[in-house]
Design an enzyme around this catalytic site. Structure first.
Site, short mmCIF file in Angstrom:
data_model
loop_
_atom_site.label_atom_id
_atom_site.label_comp_id
_atom_site.label_asym_id
_atom_site.label_seq_id
_atom_site.Cartn_x
_atom_site.Cartn_y
_atom_site.Cartn_z
N ARG A 231 39.19 -6.92 -50.50
CA ARG A 231 40.52 -6.30 -50.54
C ARG A 231 41.61 -7.35 -50.31
O ARG A 231 42.53 -7.17 -49.53
CB ARG A 231 40.60 -5.20 -49.48
CG ARG A 231 39.59 -4.07 -49.73
CD ARG A 231 39.67 -2.97 -48.70
NE ARG A 231 39.20 -3.43 -47.38
CZ ARG A 231 39.10 -2.63 -46.31
NH1 ARG A 231 39.46 -1.36 -46.41
NH2 ARG A 231 38.66 -3.11 -45.16
N CYS A 232 41.49 -8.41 -51.05
CA CYS A 232 42.39 -9.56 -50.92
C CYS A 232 43.15 -9.77 -52.22
O CYS A 232 42.69 -9.36 -53.30
CB CYS A 232 41.57 -10.81 -50.57
SG CYS A 232 42.50 -12.35 -50.52
#
Length: 205
Positions: A85-86
């Site tokens: 989730r970057c």
């Protein structure tokens, strides 16, 4: 009679001496072959001895199985701390492409999920499903690990010590030469398919 007998005796001694010399030569030849074989085995074991960097046990992602990274010895290895989730998660795609393009030449990508920057799932099952489903990742992935500070995993402690730099964010890349003696560190902004990284990989290969 005496002369004739002596001649026969001389011939006998000569034949015996010839047999002894032949036997000695055969033994010497066998000894030299053994020495040559032992030398080759020694050189071979020295040349392919696992480097300290890779001599590390790692647990496989979402599994109880462990792997010693010596399995990847004599390959060019790229270790990447990944996250699902970057803002750089899209790099999974180019990491996979890079792996596919160069794996037959002795290149491998090792993915290490980390929650050090609070952008990874807490469940390894979710991590495995995400990278496989969303990006078709099939390069080796390992257990979620610490990659910074005093609690960094053994592998990352070695990488940090060798390079002088710890990961500053997700998707930092450590490129390791075949013999483990050269370590190159690249930040998140350096994409896996960037010309500078590709050039370094090809030089090491």
């Amino acid at each position: 009679f005496f002369f004739s007998s002596r001649r026969r005796h001389t011939r006998y001694i000569g034949d015996w001496s010839s047999d002894v010399c032949s036997s000695d030569l055969l033994s010497l030849n066998k000894l030299m072959k053994n020495i040559h074989l032992y030398f080759l085995l020694f050189v071979s074991s020295y040349s392919f001895a696992c480097s300290d960097i890779l001599d590390t046990e790692m647990r496989v992602l979402d599994s109880s199985d462990t792997v010693n990274l010596c399995e990847y010895e004599n390959q060019v290895v790229m270790v990447v701390n990944v996250a699902s989730r970057c803002g750089y998660t899209y790099q999974y795609a180019s990491l996979q492409n890079l792996f596919e393009e160069y794996k037959d030449e002795g290149f491998v990508v090792l993915g290490v999920p980390s929650r050090d920057f609070f952008q990874e799932y807490s469940s390894e099952e979710d991590v495995a499903e995400f990278c496989s489903t969303e990006y078709g990742v099939n390069f080796p992935m390992f257990a979620t690990s610490k990659v910074r500070g005093s609690k960094a995993s053994p592998l990352y402690k070695k990488l940090i010590a060798a390079s002088g730099e710890e990961p500053s964010w997700n998707f930092n890349k450590y490129l390791i030469s075949r013999d483990g003696q050269q370590i190159y560190k690249y930040g998140s902004k350096v994409k896996p398919d960037s010309p500078e990284l590709i050039k370094q990989i090809e030089e090491l290969l």
